[in-house]
Design a protein around this motif. Sequence first.
Motif, PDB file in Angstrom:
ATOM      1  N   TYR A  96      42.366  51.095  38.331  1.00 26.95           N
ATOM      2  CA  TYR A  96      41.111  51.156  38.557  1.00 26.95           C
ATOM      3  C   TYR A  96      40.593  52.293  39.713  1.00 26.95           C
ATOM      4  CZ  TYR A  96      40.654  47.576  35.010  1.00 26.95           C
ATOM      5  OH  TYR A  96      40.445  46.833  34.047  1.00 26.95           O
ATOM      6  N   GLN A 104      38.085  56.142  41.418  1.00 28.37           N
ATOM      7  CA  GLN A 104      37.485  55.041  41.385  1.00 28.37           C
ATOM      8  C   GLN A 104      36.005  55.055  40.647  1.00 28.37           C
ATOM      9  OE1 GLN A 104      37.461  52.465  44.980  1.00 28.37           O
ATOM     10  NE2 GLN A 104      36.584  50.823  43.738  1.00 28.37           N
ATOM     11  N   GLN A 108      34.784  53.333  37.291  1.00 25.38           N
ATOM     12  CA  GLN A 108      33.630  52.511  37.197  1.00 25.38           C
ATOM     13  C   GLN A 108      32.635  53.145  35.976  1.00 25.38           C
ATOM     14  OE1 GLN A 108      33.646  49.818  38.912  1.00 25.38           O
ATOM     15  NE2 GLN A 108      34.183  50.276  41.085  1.00 25.38           N
ATOM     16  N   GLU A 109      32.579  54.355  35.876  1.00 22.60           N
ATOM     17  CA  GLU A 109      31.628  55.000  34.876  1.00 22.60           C
ATOM     18  C   GLU A 109      32.270  54.686  33.437  1.00 22.60           C
ATOM     19  OE1 GLU A 109      29.727  57.061  31.748  1.00 22.60           O
ATOM     20  OE2 GLU A 109      31.916  57.576  32.486  1.00 22.60           O
ATOM     21  N   LEU A 111      34.130  51.772  32.785  1.00 23.95           N
ATOM     22  CA  LEU A 111      33.617  50.654  32.228  1.00 23.95           C
ATOM     23  C   LEU A 111      32.455  50.551  31.865  1.00 23.95           C
ATOM     24  CD1 LEU A 111      35.310  48.720  35.466  1.00 23.95           C
ATOM     25  CD2 LEU A 111      36.136  48.675  33.002  1.00 23.95           C
ATOM     26  N   TYR A 170      31.653  43.636  35.016  1.00 23.33           N
ATOM     27  CA  TYR A 170      31.087  44.753  35.525  1.00 23.33           C
ATOM     28  C   TYR A 170      29.745  45.013  34.583  1.00 23.33           C
ATOM     29  CZ  TYR A 170      30.273  50.020  36.445  1.00 23.33           C
ATOM     30  OH  TYR A 170      29.700  51.062  36.644  1.00 23.33           O
ATOM     31  N   LYS A 176      31.406  45.307  40.813  1.00 21.17           N
ATOM     32  CA  LYS A 176      32.242  46.558  40.625  1.00 21.17           C
ATOM     33  C   LYS A 176      33.727  46.011  41.056  1.00 21.17           C
ATOM     34  CE  LYS A 176      29.000  50.229  41.604  1.00 21.17           C
ATOM     35  NZ  LYS A 176      28.757  51.500  42.356  1.00 21.17           N
ATOM     36  N   VAL A 177      34.524  46.767  40.831  1.00 17.38           N
ATOM     37  CA  VAL A 177      36.206  46.541  40.950  1.00 17.38           C
ATOM     38  C   VAL A 177      36.477  46.663  42.433  1.00 17.38           C
ATOM     39  CG1 VAL A 177      38.408  46.910  40.258  1.00 17.38           C
ATOM     40  CG2 VAL A 177      36.501  47.344  38.591  1.00 17.38           C
ATOM     41  N   SER A 178      37.195  45.920  42.818  1.00 20.42           N
ATOM     42  CA  SER A 178      37.900  46.090  44.097  1.00 20.42           C
ATOM     43  C   SER A 178      39.201  45.360  44.220  1.00 20.42           C
ATOM     44  CB  SER A 178      37.020  45.445  45.331  1.00 20.42           C
ATOM     45  OG  SER A 178      36.880  43.819  45.200  1.00 20.42           O
TER      46      SER A 178
END
Length: 203
Positions: A96, A104, A108-109, A111, A170, A176-178
Amino acid sequence: MPAPATPPTIGRPRDAALDAAILRAAMELLGERGLSALTMDAVAQRAGAGKASVYRRWKSKDELLADALAMYAPVDVEIDTGTLRGDLIALYAHHYGIGNPVTQAAMQEILGNVRQHLAWTAKVAPARLTTRRAKVQEIFARAIARGEIAAPSDLDLVADLVPAMVLYQYNTRAQKVSRARLARLVDGLVLPLVGLPGTAARP
Protein backbone atom coordinates in the motif's frame (compact mmCIF):
# COMPACT_ATOMS: atom_id res chain seq x y z
CA MET A 1 43.32 -11.61 -39.76
CA PRO A 2 42.18 -8.40 -38.05
CA ALA A 3 39.10 -8.54 -35.85
CA PRO A 4 35.95 -7.13 -37.44
CA ALA A 5 35.21 -3.57 -36.56
CA THR A 6 32.52 -2.99 -33.93
CA PRO A 7 29.42 -1.56 -35.62
CA PRO A 8 28.50 1.93 -34.52
CA THR A 9 25.69 2.30 -32.02
CA ILE A 10 22.47 3.38 -33.68
CA GLY A 11 20.49 6.11 -32.01
CA ARG A 12 21.08 7.95 -28.78
CA PRO A 13 21.37 6.11 -25.46
CA ARG A 14 18.39 6.24 -23.13
CA ASP A 15 18.41 9.04 -20.58
CA ALA A 16 17.91 7.28 -17.24
CA ALA A 17 16.98 10.53 -15.49
CA LEU A 18 14.26 11.25 -18.05
CA ASP A 19 12.98 7.68 -17.79
CA ALA A 20 12.66 8.08 -14.02
CA ALA A 21 10.96 11.48 -14.37
CA ILE A 22 8.38 10.04 -16.76
CA LEU A 23 7.64 7.05 -14.53
CA ARG A 24 7.30 9.30 -11.49
CA ALA A 25 4.98 11.62 -13.41
CA ALA A 26 2.77 8.67 -14.33
CA MET A 27 2.49 7.57 -10.70
CA GLU A 28 1.81 11.11 -9.49
CA LEU A 29 -0.95 11.61 -12.03
CA LEU A 30 -2.47 8.23 -11.19
CA GLY A 31 -2.67 9.25 -7.55
CA GLU A 32 -4.01 12.73 -8.28
CA ARG A 33 -6.44 12.16 -11.14
CA GLY A 34 -7.02 8.44 -11.56
CA LEU A 35 -6.46 5.97 -14.36
CA SER A 36 -9.00 7.41 -16.79
CA ALA A 37 -7.46 10.89 -16.63
CA LEU A 38 -3.89 9.67 -17.01
CA THR A 39 -2.80 10.44 -20.58
CA MET A 40 0.51 10.41 -22.40
CA ASP A 41 0.18 14.16 -22.99
CA ALA A 42 -0.35 14.81 -19.27
CA VAL A 43 2.60 12.61 -18.35
CA ALA A 44 4.88 14.37 -20.83
CA GLN A 45 3.85 17.77 -19.51
CA ARG A 46 4.35 16.75 -15.87
CA ALA A 47 7.76 15.22 -16.63
CA GLY A 48 8.90 18.22 -18.66
CA ALA A 49 9.42 15.98 -21.68
CA GLY A 50 8.26 16.03 -25.26
CA LYS A 51 5.41 13.75 -26.15
CA ALA A 52 7.65 12.09 -28.73
CA SER A 53 10.15 11.23 -26.00
CA VAL A 54 7.43 9.44 -24.04
CA TYR A 55 6.16 7.49 -27.05
CA ARG A 56 9.71 6.59 -28.04
CA ARG A 57 10.00 4.75 -24.73
CA TRP A 58 6.45 3.42 -24.30
CA LYS A 59 3.98 2.74 -27.08
CA SER A 60 0.92 3.14 -24.88
CA LYS A 61 -0.35 4.37 -21.54
CA ASP A 62 -0.83 0.77 -20.46
CA GLU A 63 2.83 -0.07 -21.02
CA LEU A 64 3.95 3.11 -19.28
CA LEU A 65 1.78 2.53 -16.23
CA ALA A 66 2.82 -1.13 -15.98
CA ASP A 67 6.46 -0.04 -15.79
CA ALA A 68 5.66 2.73 -13.33
CA LEU A 69 3.90 0.28 -11.00
CA ALA A 70 6.72 -2.24 -11.39
CA MET A 71 9.20 0.44 -10.33
CA TYR A 72 7.25 2.13 -7.53
CA ALA A 73 5.11 -0.75 -6.29
CA PRO A 74 6.91 -4.03 -7.08
CA VAL A 75 5.09 -7.10 -5.82
CA ASP A 76 7.91 -9.65 -5.98
CA VAL A 77 9.66 -8.51 -2.81
CA GLU A 78 11.55 -10.48 -0.18
CA ILE A 79 10.39 -9.84 3.39
CA ASP A 80 11.47 -11.93 6.37
CA THR A 81 11.26 -10.30 9.80
CA GLY A 82 11.26 -13.60 11.64
CA THR A 83 7.60 -13.49 12.74
CA LEU A 84 4.27 -13.89 11.02
CA ARG A 85 3.04 -10.59 12.44
CA GLY A 86 6.11 -8.66 11.35
CA ASP A 87 6.09 -10.19 7.88
CA LEU A 88 2.41 -9.46 7.25
CA ILE A 89 2.59 -5.85 8.43
CA ALA A 90 5.78 -5.21 6.43
CA LEU A 91 4.38 -6.81 3.27
CA TYR A 92 1.05 -5.01 3.41
CA ALA A 93 2.80 -1.72 4.21
CA HIS A 94 4.88 -2.26 1.08
CA HIS A 95 1.84 -3.16 -1.03
CA TYR A 96 0.00 0.00 0.00
CA GLY A 97 3.01 2.28 -0.37
CA ILE A 98 3.36 3.23 3.29
CA GLY A 99 6.37 5.52 3.61
CA ASN A 100 6.36 6.59 -0.05
CA PRO A 101 3.88 9.43 -0.67
CA VAL A 102 3.82 8.95 -4.46
CA THR A 103 3.11 5.23 -4.25
CA GLN A 104 0.68 5.61 -1.37
CA ALA A 105 -1.42 8.19 -3.24
CA ALA A 106 -1.58 5.88 -6.27
CA MET A 107 -2.58 2.89 -4.14
CA GLN A 108 -5.29 4.93 -2.40
CA GLU A 109 -6.69 5.92 -5.78
CA ILE A 110 -6.69 2.28 -6.86
CA LEU A 111 -8.67 1.35 -3.75
CA GLY A 112 -11.30 3.92 -4.64
CA ASN A 113 -11.66 2.61 -8.20
CA VAL A 114 -10.90 -1.03 -7.69
CA ARG A 115 -13.16 -2.38 -10.44
CA GLN A 116 -11.48 -0.27 -13.10
CA HIS A 117 -8.03 -1.18 -11.87
CA LEU A 118 -8.76 -4.89 -11.60
CA ALA A 119 -9.91 -4.81 -15.21
CA TRP A 120 -6.71 -2.99 -16.18
CA THR A 121 -4.54 -5.44 -14.26
CA ALA A 122 -6.26 -8.44 -15.83
CA LYS A 123 -5.59 -6.99 -19.27
CA VAL A 124 -2.08 -5.59 -18.85
CA ALA A 125 -0.37 -7.29 -15.90
CA PRO A 126 -2.30 -10.42 -14.90
CA ALA A 127 0.67 -11.88 -13.04
CA ARG A 128 0.71 -8.90 -10.66
CA LEU A 129 -2.19 -10.04 -8.47
CA THR A 130 -1.06 -13.68 -8.63
CA THR A 131 2.43 -12.77 -7.43
CA ARG A 132 1.09 -10.51 -4.71
CA ARG A 133 -1.15 -13.26 -3.33
CA ALA A 134 1.64 -15.83 -3.58
CA LYS A 135 3.82 -13.63 -1.35
CA VAL A 136 1.16 -13.64 1.37
CA GLN A 137 0.84 -17.42 1.14
CA GLU A 138 4.63 -17.73 1.27
CA ILE A 139 4.68 -15.81 4.56
CA PHE A 140 2.11 -18.18 6.08
CA ALA A 141 3.99 -21.23 4.77
CA ARG A 142 7.18 -19.98 6.39
CA ALA A 143 5.41 -19.42 9.73
CA ILE A 144 4.02 -22.97 9.56
CA ALA A 145 7.44 -24.42 8.68
CA ARG A 146 9.17 -22.81 11.65
CA GLY A 147 6.41 -24.01 13.99
CA GLU A 148 5.05 -20.58 14.81
CA ILE A 149 1.50 -21.56 13.79
CA ALA A 150 -0.42 -24.64 12.71
CA ALA A 151 -1.73 -24.72 9.16
CA PRO A 152 -5.03 -22.77 9.04
CA SER A 153 -8.07 -24.78 7.98
CA ASP A 154 -8.86 -22.14 5.34
CA LEU A 155 -5.70 -20.29 4.33
CA ASP A 156 -7.44 -18.52 1.44
CA LEU A 157 -9.93 -16.94 3.82
CA VAL A 158 -7.23 -15.85 6.28
CA ALA A 159 -5.09 -14.42 3.48
CA ASP A 160 -8.04 -12.36 2.20
CA LEU A 161 -8.91 -10.72 5.51
CA VAL A 162 -6.59 -7.71 5.55
CA PRO A 163 -7.01 -6.68 1.87
CA ALA A 164 -10.77 -7.14 2.14
CA MET A 165 -11.02 -4.99 5.26
CA VAL A 166 -8.73 -2.32 3.84
CA LEU A 167 -10.94 -2.08 0.76
CA TYR A 168 -14.16 -2.06 2.78
CA GLN A 169 -13.01 0.54 5.28
CA TYR A 170 -11.64 2.78 2.56
CA ASN A 171 -14.78 2.72 0.42
CA THR A 172 -17.44 2.74 3.14
CA ARG A 173 -15.80 4.74 5.92
CA ALA A 174 -13.10 6.74 4.10
CA GLN A 175 -10.43 5.24 6.34
CA LYS A 176 -7.10 5.55 4.59
CA VAL A 177 -4.42 2.91 4.88
CA SER A 178 -1.68 3.44 7.46
CA ARG A 179 0.84 1.18 9.15
CA ALA A 180 -1.12 1.49 12.41
CA ARG A 181 -4.34 0.42 10.70
CA LEU A 182 -2.62 -2.54 9.06
CA ALA A 183 -1.18 -3.60 12.43
CA ARG A 184 -4.63 -3.35 13.99
CA LEU A 185 -6.13 -5.59 11.30
CA VAL A 186 -3.35 -8.17 11.59
CA ASP A 187 -3.58 -8.18 15.39
CA GLY A 188 -7.35 -8.13 15.64
CA LEU A 189 -8.27 -10.50 12.82
CA VAL A 190 -5.45 -12.63 11.47
CA LEU A 191 -3.43 -13.58 14.54
CA PRO A 192 -6.38 -14.80 16.65
CA LEU A 193 -7.52 -17.01 13.76
CA VAL A 194 -4.16 -18.76 13.60
CA GLY A 195 -3.86 -19.19 17.36
CA LEU A 196 -1.56 -16.29 18.18
CA PRO A 197 -2.31 -13.49 20.65
CA GLY A 198 -3.28 -10.28 18.96
CA THR A 199 -3.98 -6.84 20.30
CA ALA A 200 -4.53 -3.52 18.60
CA ALA A 201 -2.45 -1.88 21.34
CA ARG A 202 0.76 -3.42 20.01
CA PRO A 203 3.08 -1.06 18.08
